[in-house]
Design an enzyme around this catalytic site. Structure first.
Site, mmCIF file in Angstrom:
data_model
loop_
_atom_site.group_PDB
_atom_site.id
_atom_site.type_symbol
_atom_site.label_atom_id
_atom_site.label_comp_id
_atom_site.label_asym_id
_atom_site.label_seq_id
_atom_site.Cartn_x
_atom_site.Cartn_y
_atom_site.Cartn_z
ATOM 1 C CB CYS A 159 -0.865 2.519 -3.399
ATOM 2 S SG CYS A 159 -1.639 3.521 -4.697
ATOM 3 C CB CYS A 188 8.517 -0.848 -8.662
ATOM 4 S SG CYS A 188 9.125 -1.175 -10.292
ATOM 5 C CB CYS A 244 3.409 2.385 -2.962
ATOM 6 S SG CYS A 244 4.620 3.537 -3.671
ATOM 7 C CB CYS A 253 12.753 5.525 -12.567
ATOM 8 S SG CYS A 253 11.212 5.402 -11.646
ATOM 9 C CD GLU A 282 14.787 8.168 -2.614
ATOM 10 O OE1 GLU A 282 15.738 7.917 -1.869
ATOM 11 O OE2 GLU A 282 13.785 7.446 -2.696
ATOM 12 C CB CYS A 288 2.831 9.816 -3.508
ATOM 13 S SG CYS A 288 1.407 9.436 -4.569
HETATM 14 N N1 SAH Z 1 1.760 7.081 -9.050
HETATM 15 C C1 SAH Z 1 2.069 6.536 -10.341
HETATM 16 C C2 SAH Z 1 3.544 6.598 -10.672
HETATM 17 C C3 SAH Z 1 4.416 5.713 -9.807
HETATM 18 S S1 SAH Z 1 4.766 4.275 -10.724
HETATM 19 C C4 SAH Z 1 1.563 5.122 -10.429
HETATM 20 O O1 SAH Z 1 1.303 4.517 -9.390
HETATM 21 O O2 SAH Z 1 1.421 4.597 -11.534
HETATM 22 C C5 SAH Z 1 5.398 3.172 -9.548
HETATM 23 C C6 SAH Z 1 4.941 1.761 -9.843
HETATM 24 O O3 SAH Z 1 5.465 0.859 -8.871
HETATM 25 C C7 SAH Z 1 3.442 1.663 -9.784
HETATM 26 O O4 SAH Z 1 2.973 0.769 -10.747
HETATM 27 C C8 SAH Z 1 3.265 1.084 -8.403
HETATM 28 O O5 SAH Z 1 2.034 0.484 -8.250
HETATM 29 C C9 SAH Z 1 4.405 0.110 -8.336
HETATM 30 N N2 SAH Z 1 4.727 -0.285 -6.959
HETATM 31 C C10 SAH Z 1 4.411 0.376 -5.833
HETATM 32 N N3 SAH Z 1 4.854 -0.283 -4.764
HETATM 33 C C11 SAH Z 1 5.450 -1.402 -5.211
HETATM 34 C C12 SAH Z 1 6.148 -2.474 -4.574
HETATM 35 N N4 SAH Z 1 6.282 -2.507 -3.250
HETATM 36 N N5 SAH Z 1 6.648 -3.450 -5.351
HETATM 37 C C13 SAH Z 1 6.535 -3.386 -6.696
HETATM 38 N N6 SAH Z 1 5.920 -2.390 -7.358
HETATM 39 C C14 SAH Z 1 5.379 -1.414 -6.619
#
Ligand code: SAH
Length: 335
Positions: free
Chosen positions: A108, A319, A111, A97, A83, A104
């Protein structure tokens, strides 16, 4: 477009050396296909069409949010979902983006991408084709590697793609690579990348204990080591590293957390971006008031801080929401 395949196919046919560049220049400017490349002989355009797929990705669905954000679900030739998202802003910013992996491998807890099956690393061309798809819809001028995947697990391909983005309209200064702090890739990025590409760190907690609880990767690469690399980068390119901090109610969002974060980061090397939590199941998002209080506490610690605008939540494009399950979701919405 697989530019290596293009190169070898053109060479095999005995085409002059400048052809590959001609094709790339047209593609980077957003033409819809080979047919539009009018400085190429017509016969060549036709054979190219059959020999080198114009995109390495097929578009499966494209959805538009009420705020104008567009999310596309692509498929790789071997069936993996990818995506990518285009966000447009009133000030003229048109920001992509991009995804670096299908799914992945990290987990986390907040996410959605980490909850789907991990597919594989994307090639530089599969990354570029995400950008080219949106370029065909209009100008683009910013890119963030904040889609699916951990860029530092696929750094070579990510950089190969990022280095071509200026031809598409996105300068290095307007390109950001975001990481959880995957140390081997991060070190390599900091030591070897000379271009002024922006670094962002997904931090989300001011202590190892809390960070390990919500981001398992922290067990492997603790905060001190990761922040030291980020500081090195900030000094080297003379630009602040962005810190992403997702606001989880009663988990990491108190004024004490903000003070600890201020102390950890200091006023010189970082800029914090507070991200309102986009629902993915596990948590509740912090209230506006909690976010404002957190922001003010960080400001008092003289750490630059902004609150990120939420975009595309209604189409699961925000995000942390990229999880490539449109068929089910489209069905659910239609009912
Ligand atoms: N793996 C890399 C690139 C992805 S960036 C990284 O984590 O930096 C995606 C961003 O969205 C990251 O900062 C992640 O922590 C954030 N994110 C993940 N889940 C989220 C959520 N449910 N709400 C808001 N931000 C989130």
């Amino acid at each position: 477009m697989d530019l290596l395949l293009l190169d070898s196919w053109l060479k095999e046919r005995g085409e002059p050396g400048y052809r590959a560049l001609q094709v790339w220049e047209w593609a980077a400017r957003g033409v819809p296909g080979y047919d539009a490349m009018t400085n190429l002989p017509r016969a060549l355009r036709e054979s190219l069409d059959a020999a080198v797929p114009f995109s390495t990705l097929a578009v499966e669905t494209q959805r538009e949010s009420s705020d104008g954000t567009i999310k596309v679900l692509f498929r790789t030739h071997d069936g993996h979902p990818v995506e990518a998202v285009l966000m447009t802003y009133r000030d003229g910013r048109r920001s992509l983006c991009l995804s670096s992996q299908s799914g992945c491998p990290l987990t986390c807890t907040f996410c959605a991408t980490g909850q789907m099956a991990f597919g594989r690393n994307l090639t530089a061309f599969e990354i570029l084709d995400q950008a080219l798809h949106f370029r065909r819809l209009g100008d683009v001028n910013h890119a963030v590697f904040m889609g699916m995947g951990e860029p530092m697990l696929n750094l070579d391909e990510v950089l190969r793609a990022a280095r071509r983005l200026p031809d598409v309209g996105i300068t290095h200064r307007r390109t950001t690579i975001s990481t959880v702090g995957w140390l081997p890739g991060l070190k390599k990025f900091v030591d070897e990348v000379d271009e002024p590409i922006r670094l962002a760190l997904s931090l989300h907690a001011p202590t190892d204990e809390l960070r390990s609880a919500i981001m398992p990767v922290n067990e492997r690469y603790p905060l001190d080591a990761v922040l030291a690399e980020c500081r090195k980068h900030a000094a080297r390119v003379n630009r602040r590293v962005f810190v992403e901090y997702v606001m989880l109610a009663d988990v990491n969002d108190s004024v004490e957390h903000a003070r600890a974060l201020g102390e950890l980061l200091g006023p010189d090397d970082f800029k914090v971006n507070l991200i309102p939590y986009n629902p993915t199941g596990m948590y509740d998002g912090s209230s506006r008031d909690r976010i404002a209080a957190f922001r003010d506490a960080l400001s008092r610690a003289r750490v630059p801080v902004t609150v990120r605008l939420t975009r595309g939540r209604d189409i699961e494009a925000a995000c942390g929401q990229l999880a490539a399950a449109p068929r089910e979701r489209v069905g659910a919405n239609a009912r």
